[in-house]
Motif scaffolding. Structure first.
Motif: not given
Length: 385
Positions: A1-10, A246-250, A358-371
């Motif tokens: 089964x194929x499906x589409x999913x979309x996300x945005x950033x700002x 922009x809590x979803x993009x975050x 550019x988001x609170x999660x999945x970042x490798x360019x910032x000192x985010x200790x929870x990552x």
């Protein structure tokens, strides 16, 4: 089964992100001087004006107006023709945190030796193995384009760019596997004296193609570049900005649940920020340990109560262990009381503005200790497999 999913950033110059960055700039300045500062800062921006409001209780005195101007300059709003710049009229109306709220945070209802949650609510944390960052692919690709817009503007390689912009990627899945990119949308604010043809060509070659994996692009991929044809007026000069919109993009680009609480401008006693970060860390540890390919956690809190009132996990059928056993491991290894989360990730320090764009999660360019994943906790979980 194929499906589409979309996300945005700002882009960092999006009007809502301007407000988020000012709010977290103020929070960082407070924490730099007073690690126990309480802050729930909200900001709104419009053509030529910024208003700062909220509840702030601190022994520190900081220059709210100066911080806002510095943030606006750093984003790139430095020219009058933008309709919004660092000469904007900036006003403030802040007051102390409500004593009724503070009494529940200062001492937990069930344990006066520890702080209580600063509000009620539910928070979510998520991780998936589909990208190296353990984040949803559509969000990571759209974010990569948004970051590339900023870099091309700041390094001068695309000098016609202005600070505002939005990106969007639609990924097609076959089961759980991403198989192609179905559509790409990119809107970039630009100078007036450049043609739409030049803009579209430059964005395709310098932003889109370097940001997206060629193997997922095909002849049927749709590209929508500055689809209105003109994007000269942008930022707060075009749209009123507000913190927390922009809590979803975050977070996870809509791929996982969201409890509804925004992050920016909130000190770490606010569990809608701190618990979301802690749960992301735990979900990431579970996936990196190989206990599941996909994991979503939910915790809920009552104001003034330290311990979460509930903790739930779903692994979407990918868990290598019974989900209740993973929850037992979480309870053995993580303190989800506000003070426990604050201490684990050293959250009473000025680290927040870097997560406000550019988001609170999945970042490798910032000192985010929870990552950062605890290898000790991950090894203990692997030992259960």
């Amino acid at each position: 089964m194929r499906r589409l999913f979309t996300s945005e950033s700002v882009a960092c110059g999006h009007p809502d992100k301007v407000c988020d960055q000012i709010a977290d700039g103020i929070l960082d300045a407070l924490l730099e001087r007073d690690e126990l500062a309480r802050c729930a800062c909200e900001v709104t921006a419009e053509p030529g004006a910024v208003h700062i409001m909220g509840e702030i209780t601190s022994s520190a005195s900081v220059d709210f107006t100066g911080i806002a101007r510095s943030v606006i300059r750093s984003i790139g709003y430095t020219r009058k023709e933008y309709g919004f710049d660092d000469s904007a009229d900036i006003t403030c109306s802040v007051h102390n945190q409500s004593g009724d709220i503070a009494m529940g945070v200062d001492a937990s209802m069930h344990d006066p030796k520890t702080i209580g949650a600063g509000d009620q609510g539910m928070m979510f944390g998520y991780a998936t193995s589909e990208t190296e960052e353990l984040m949803p692919l559509a969000l990571m690709l759209s974010r990569k384009m948004a970051i590339a817009l900023r870099d091309a503007r700041e390094d001068g390689s695309l000098p016609f760019l202005r600070p505002d912009g939005k990106s969007q990627v639609t990924v097609e899945y076959e089961g759980r596997r991403p198989v192609r990119i179905a559509a790409v949308v990119l809107s970039a604010q630009h100078d007036e004296d450049i043609s739409l043809e030049e803009i579209r060509g430059a964005l395709m070659e310098r932003i889109i193609r370097p940001s997206l994996p060629e193997a997922l692009l095909d002849d049927s991929t749709g590209y929508f570049i500055n689809p209105t044809g003109r994007f000269v007026l942008g930022g707060p000069a075009a749209d009123t900005g507000l913190t927390g919109r922009k809590i979803i993009a975050d977070t996870y680009g809509g791929y996982a649940h969201h409890g509804g609480g925004a992050f920016s401008g909130k000190d770490p006693t606010k569990v809608d920020r701190t618990a979301a970060m802690a749960l992301r860390n735990i979900a990431k540890t579970i996936v990196s340990a190989g206990a599941a390919e996909e994991c979503e956690l939910q915790a809920a809190y009552a104001i003034g109560v330290a311990e979460p009132v509930s903790l739930a996990l779903t692994a979407f059928g990918t868990a290598k262990l019974p989900e209740e056993r993973i929850i037992g491991w979480i309870k053995d290894h993580y303190d989800l009381r506000p003070e426990g989360m604050i201490e684990r990730f050293s959250l009473r320090r000025p680290i927040y503005r870097s997560s406000a764009s550019f988001g609170a999660f999945g970042r490798t360019d910032a000192d985010l200790p929870w990552e950062g994943v605890s290898e000790e906790a991950a090894d203990d979980l692997r030992a259960l497999l």
